[in-house]
Design a protein around this motif. Structure first.
Motif, short mmCIF file in Angstrom:
data_model
loop_
_atom_site.label_atom_id
_atom_site.label_comp_id
_atom_site.label_asym_id
_atom_site.label_seq_id
_atom_site.Cartn_x
_atom_site.Cartn_y
_atom_site.Cartn_z
N THR A 155 -17.66 18.06 -6.17
CA THR A 155 -17.73 18.19 -4.68
C THR A 155 -17.21 19.90 -4.81
OG1 THR A 155 -15.97 18.17 -3.07
CG2 THR A 155 -16.96 16.23 -3.86
N GLY A 156 -17.95 20.47 -3.43
CA GLY A 156 -17.50 21.96 -3.16
C GLY A 156 -15.68 21.66 -2.88
N GLY A 157 -15.82 20.59 -2.37
CA GLY A 157 -14.48 20.04 -0.84
C GLY A 157 -13.15 19.52 -1.58
N PRO A 158 -13.08 18.34 -0.68
CA PRO A 158 -12.07 17.48 -1.27
C PRO A 158 -12.40 16.86 -2.79
CG PRO A 158 -13.94 16.42 -0.28
CD PRO A 158 -15.09 18.18 0.20
N LEU A 159 -11.52 16.53 -3.18
CA LEU A 159 -11.53 15.79 -4.54
C LEU A 159 -11.80 14.16 -4.07
CD1 LEU A 159 -11.05 15.18 -7.49
CD2 LEU A 159 -8.34 14.75 -7.38
N VAL A 160 -13.23 13.50 -4.59
CA VAL A 160 -13.53 12.28 -3.99
C VAL A 160 -13.41 11.36 -5.51
CG1 VAL A 160 -15.07 10.96 -3.98
CG2 VAL A 160 -15.30 13.68 -2.50
N LEU A 161 -12.60 10.28 -5.54
CA LEU A 161 -12.52 9.20 -6.74
C LEU A 161 -13.37 8.32 -5.19
CD1 LEU A 161 -8.46 9.48 -6.07
CD2 LEU A 161 -9.83 10.38 -7.48
N ASP A 162 -14.37 8.38 -6.76
CA ASP A 162 -14.71 6.72 -6.81
C ASP A 162 -14.44 5.20 -7.46
OD1 ASP A 162 -16.56 4.56 -6.26
OD2 ASP A 162 -18.22 5.97 -7.32
N VAL A 163 -13.16 4.62 -6.36
CA VAL A 163 -12.04 3.45 -7.00
C VAL A 163 -13.85 2.43 -7.71
CG1 VAL A 163 -10.80 2.49 -6.71
CG2 VAL A 163 -10.58 4.84 -5.96
N ARG A 164 -12.84 2.17 -8.72
CA ARG A 164 -13.98 1.00 -9.17
C ARG A 164 -13.18 -0.67 -10.21
NH1 ARG A 164 -19.09 4.00 -12.22
NH2 ARG A 164 -19.28 5.37 -10.01
N GLY A 165 -13.36 -1.00 -9.95
CA GLY A 165 -12.43 -2.79 -11.08
C GLY A 165 -10.70 -3.11 -9.61
N ARG A 166 -11.47 -3.06 -8.78
CA ARG A 166 -9.91 -3.14 -7.61
C ARG A 166 -10.14 -3.88 -6.42
NH1 ARG A 166 -4.83 1.49 -8.59
NH2 ARG A 166 -6.02 2.43 -11.08
N PRO A 167 -11.35 -4.79 -5.98
CA PRO A 167 -11.35 -5.02 -4.80
C PRO A 167 -10.72 -5.98 -3.98
CG PRO A 167 -11.01 -7.08 -6.87
CD PRO A 167 -10.13 -5.80 -7.35
N GLY A 168 -8.97 -5.52 -4.29
CA GLY A 168 -7.68 -5.66 -2.63
C GLY A 168 -7.60 -7.34 -3.01
N PRO A 169 -7.43 -7.31 -1.93
CA PRO A 169 -6.43 -6.35 -1.22
C PRO A 169 -5.53 -5.71 -1.86
CG PRO A 169 -5.65 -8.63 -0.88
CD PRO A 169 -6.35 -8.50 -1.71
N PRO A 170 -5.38 -4.13 -1.65
CA PRO A 170 -3.85 -3.69 -2.20
C PRO A 170 -2.85 -3.67 -1.62
CG PRO A 170 -4.93 -2.74 -0.51
CD PRO A 170 -5.92 -3.73 -0.66
N PRO A 171 -2.09 -3.05 -2.66
CA PRO A 171 -0.28 -3.40 -1.93
C PRO A 171 -0.06 -2.65 -0.94
CG PRO A 171 -0.95 -2.39 -4.93
CD PRO A 171 -2.13 -2.75 -3.89
N LEU A 172 -0.37 -1.58 -0.56
CA LEU A 172 0.14 -1.08 0.58
C LEU A 172 -1.33 -0.85 1.52
CD1 LEU A 172 2.36 0.75 2.35
CD2 LEU A 172 0.93 2.73 1.68
N ARG A 173 -1.22 -1.72 2.80
CA ARG A 173 -2.71 -2.12 2.85
C ARG A 173 -1.74 -2.55 4.58
NH1 ARG A 173 -0.07 -6.34 0.29
NH2 ARG A 173 0.54 -7.99 1.41
N PHE A 174 -2.63 -2.52 5.81
CA PHE A 174 -2.71 -3.36 7.30
C PHE A 174 -3.71 -4.05 7.65
CE2 PHE A 174 -2.07 1.64 7.78
CZ PHE A 174 -1.38 0.92 9.26
N VAL A 175 -2.70 -5.06 7.34
CA VAL A 175 -3.26 -6.83 7.92
C VAL A 175 -4.04 -7.12 9.11
CG1 VAL A 175 -2.28 -9.06 7.31
CG2 VAL A 175 -1.68 -7.51 5.91
N ARG A 176 -4.43 -8.11 9.01
CA ARG A 176 -5.29 -7.95 11.02
C ARG A 176 -4.35 -9.05 11.70
NH1 ARG A 176 -10.08 -8.92 8.79
NH2 ARG A 176 -9.49 -10.89 8.54
N ALA A 177 -3.36 -9.02 12.83
CA ALA A 177 -3.67 -10.09 13.12
C ALA A 177 -4.33 -11.26 13.90
CB ALA A 177 -2.26 -9.75 14.44
N ARG A 178 -3.27 -12.87 14.18
CA ARG A 178 -4.73 -14.09 13.72
C ARG A 178 -4.58 -14.19 15.58
NH1 ARG A 178 -0.96 -16.08 10.26
NH2 ARG A 178 -1.86 -16.85 8.22
N ASP A 179 -3.70 -13.34 16.14
CA ASP A 179 -3.33 -13.47 17.98
C ASP A 179 -4.60 -12.35 18.48
OD1 ASP A 179 -1.89 -11.30 16.88
OD2 ASP A 179 -0.22 -12.68 18.73
N GLY A 180 -4.94 -11.10 18.33
CA GLY A 180 -5.47 -10.22 18.13
C GLY A 180 -5.02 -9.15 18.30
N GLY A 181 -3.92 -8.77 18.39
CA GLY A 181 -2.80 -8.07 18.52
C GLY A 181 -2.86 -7.07 17.36
N PRO A 182 -2.15 -5.60 17.43
CA PRO A 182 -2.00 -4.92 16.37
C PRO A 182 -2.05 -5.24 15.11
CG PRO A 182 -0.54 -4.47 17.96
CD PRO A 182 -1.14 -5.87 18.58
#
Length: 279
Positions: free
Chosen positions: A9-36
């Motif tokens: 690209t002429g702008g950002p460095l773009v990474l096409d990540v493959r073979g890591r279906p997740g969840p990743p080590p650092l992640r946001f986890v959804r709340a069960r009760d509708g909280g943040p």
């Protein structure tokens, strides 16, 4: 681990990540009760959060917990002295290798950024620890910078060393992660470097990590944009030609071209992962 494919690209460095279906080590986890959602690193929660108020303009009450581990290795002095280093490529390699980062399958960008809108590194830079309140604006998120560990004082020995690099123009950038539901950034690495730059009266230079839309997503959006553009051009062709018609046509064509060019690099929503013990 498998290396991500680098997109030309002429702008950002773009990474096409493959073979890591997740969840990743650092992640946001959804709340069960509708909280943040809450931020986790491995099995360790890094935040606790709750909403206050009704409607879309709610306050996010956030408590950060100790234990964040940087996805980058400790920086060597020789790296700081390397002239014209492209930190995007260094960060990409470190993010691919770390067991503590957010990468998972999909497209990601790493962008060098030296300036931000007014207020991002002043009133919207969170200096309190561990508790803070983020005022989320209707449709606009919060738009600030959130540290993941306590900030050192400007006269701490490590910060003082970095302040010299800031004055010499050799300070390594801060690694930020753009999070969509905050419309803001987390500091993944470089808390002391951020303090050092600000103590010297400058905004920190940054490398910004962001999730990008997958090809199927941005091409679907491109089809919708093309359909809308065709309709607008058709309506314009039905009008009686006048002095401003060609200027309007040229403006529509420029806007259409710019919109298509930016679609593959627009920031995508930050995924929310289910709790680890969900069935």
């Amino acid at each position: 681990m498998e290396r991500a494919v680098r997109e030309a690209t002429g702008g950002p460095l773009v990474l096409d990540v493959r073979g890591r279906p997740g969840p990743p080590p650092l992640r946001f986890v959804r709340a069960r009760d509708g909280g943040p959602p809450t931020l986790h690193q491995g099995e360790r929660p890094l935040t606790r959060a709750w909403w206050h108020g009704d409607g879309c303009c709610r306050e996010l009450h956030l408590r950060r917990l100790p234990g964040h581990r940087s996805p980058l290795p400790p920086l060597r002095a020789a790296w700081l002295r390397t002239p014209a280093a492209d930190w995007r490529h260094r960060c990409a390699r470190w993010l691919e290798d770390t067991p503590h980062g957010p990468l998972h399958d999909g497209r990601w960008s790493l962008t060098a950024r030296a300036s931000f809108p007014p207020g991002i590194w002043t009133e919207d830079f969170v200096r309190d620890w561990p508790d803070t309140v983020l005022e989320l604006l209707c449709g606009g998120g919060w738009h600030g910078v959130l540290p993941l560990r306590p900030l050192s004082p400007p006269d701490a020995p490590r910060v003082k060393a970095y302040r010299k690099h800031a004055r010499d123009g050799t300070l390594a950038p801060v690694l930020l992660w753009w999070v969509s539901f905050l419309d803001g950034w987390l500091i993944l690495d470089g808390h002391d470097r951020a303090v050092a730059a600000l103590a010297e009266g400058a905004e920190p230079a940054c490398t910004v990590l962001a999730r990008l839309p997958d090809e199927t997503e941005w091409r679907r959006t491109a089809d919708a944009v093309a359909e809308g553009h065709a309709e607008r051009m058709s309506r314009l062709a039905e009008r009686v030609a006048g002095p401003g018609t060609e200027r309007q046509r040229a403006a529509l064509e420029r806007g259409y071209a710019d919109a298509l060019a930016g679609l593959p690099y627009d920031e995508a929503p930050t995924p929310l992962w289910p709790p680890a013990d969900d069935a």
